[in-house]
Motif scaffolding. Structure first.
Motif, PDB file in Angstrom:
ATOM      1  N   PHE A 210     -14.595  20.195   3.603  1.00  0.00           N
ATOM      2  CA  PHE A 210     -15.961  19.758   3.906  1.00  0.00           C
ATOM      3  C   PHE A 210     -16.165  18.269   3.629  1.00  0.00           C
ATOM      4  O   PHE A 210     -16.982  17.627   4.290  1.00  0.00           O
ATOM      5  CB  PHE A 210     -17.009  20.622   3.197  1.00  0.00           C
TER       6      PHE A 210
ATOM      7  N   ASN B 293     -14.393  16.294   6.473  1.00  0.00           N
ATOM      8  CA  ASN B 293     -15.155  16.468   7.706  1.00  0.00           C
ATOM      9  C   ASN B 293     -16.553  15.865   7.620  1.00  0.00           C
ATOM     10  O   ASN B 293     -17.329  15.997   8.572  1.00  0.00           O
ATOM     11  CB  ASN B 293     -15.265  17.952   8.053  1.00  0.00           C
TER      12      ASN B 293
ATOM     13  N   CYS C 215     -19.144  16.778   5.938  1.00  0.00           N
ATOM     14  CA  CYS C 215     -20.183  17.802   6.057  1.00  0.00           C
ATOM     15  C   CYS C 215     -21.117  17.760   4.852  1.00  0.00           C
ATOM     16  O   CYS C 215     -20.684  17.926   3.721  1.00  0.00           O
ATOM     17  CB  CYS C 215     -19.556  19.191   6.149  1.00  0.00           C
TER      18      CYS C 215
ATOM     19  N   PRO D 139     -22.889  24.470   5.175  1.00  0.00           N
ATOM     20  CA  PRO D 139     -23.180  23.175   5.777  1.00  0.00           C
ATOM     21  C   PRO D 139     -24.457  23.250   6.600  1.00  0.00           C
ATOM     22  O   PRO D 139     -24.891  24.341   6.984  1.00  0.00           O
ATOM     23  CB  PRO D 139     -21.961  22.926   6.665  1.00  0.00           C
TER      24      PRO D 139
ATOM     25  N   CYS E 214     -20.622  21.075  11.727  1.00  0.00           N
ATOM     26  CA  CYS E 214     -20.001  21.664  10.542  1.00  0.00           C
ATOM     27  C   CYS E 214     -20.224  23.169  10.460  1.00  0.00           C
ATOM     28  O   CYS E 214     -19.365  23.910   9.950  1.00  0.00           O
ATOM     29  CB  CYS E 214     -20.524  20.984   9.279  1.00  0.00           C
TER      30      CYS E 214
END
Length: 118
Positions: free
Chosen positions: A27, A30, A32, A97, A102
Motif C-alpha cells: 500500500f 502504491n 494508497c 484504501p 487502490c
C-alpha cells in the motif's frame, strides 16, 4: 487482489488502550491512502480515521485526540493506537484504501473486534 489482515483487537476496560494493526502489502509503494472503519452491532459502518500518502491524517470527531493512525512503510502495516477507550468504541474495526485505483488492489479482511466494558 491482496487480502487485508486486521489484528490487535480485544477486550479492555474503559480508559484502557489497544493498538490495532492492518497488514496491506504494497500500500505504501502504491501510494494508497488508508482508512480505519468500525461497525457496532446494529449500527451503520462509521469512518474513524484516514492517513494519506503524504502521511497527513484526519479523524472523526468522536475519536479525535484519543486515537492515532500511523503506518510503517517498511512493513506495509497500518496502525490505529486507541487510548482512553470508551464503551461506545466497542465495534468491529476494519481497514481499507479509499482511492478507486487502490480499492481494486485489495480484498477486505475479517476485521478485529474491540470490546470496551467494565
Amino acid at each position: 487482489q491482496v487480502q487485508l489482515v486486521e489484528s490487535g483487537g480485544g477486550s479492555v476496560q474503559p480508559g484502557g488502550s489497544l493498538r490495532l494493526s492492518c497488514t496491506a502489502p504494497g500500500f505504501t509503494s502504491n501510494s494508497c491512502g488508508m482508512d480505519w472503519y468500525r461497525q457496532a452491532t446494529g449500527k451503520q459502518r462509521e469512518w474513524v480515521a484516514r492517513i494519506k500518502p503524504d502521511d497527513s491524517t484526519v479523524y472523526a470527531g468522536s475519536v479525535k485526540g484519543r486515537f492515532t493512525i500511523s503506518k510503517d512503510k517498511a512493513k506495509d502495516t497500518l496502525y490505529l493506537q486507541m487510548n482512553s477507550l470508551k464503551p461506545e468504541d466497542t465495534a468491529m474495526y476494519s481497514c481499507g484504501p479509499y482511492a478507486t485505483n487502490c480499492l481494486l488492489l485489495y480484498r477486505g479482511g475479517q476485521g478485529t473486534q474491540v470490546t470496551v466494558s467494565s
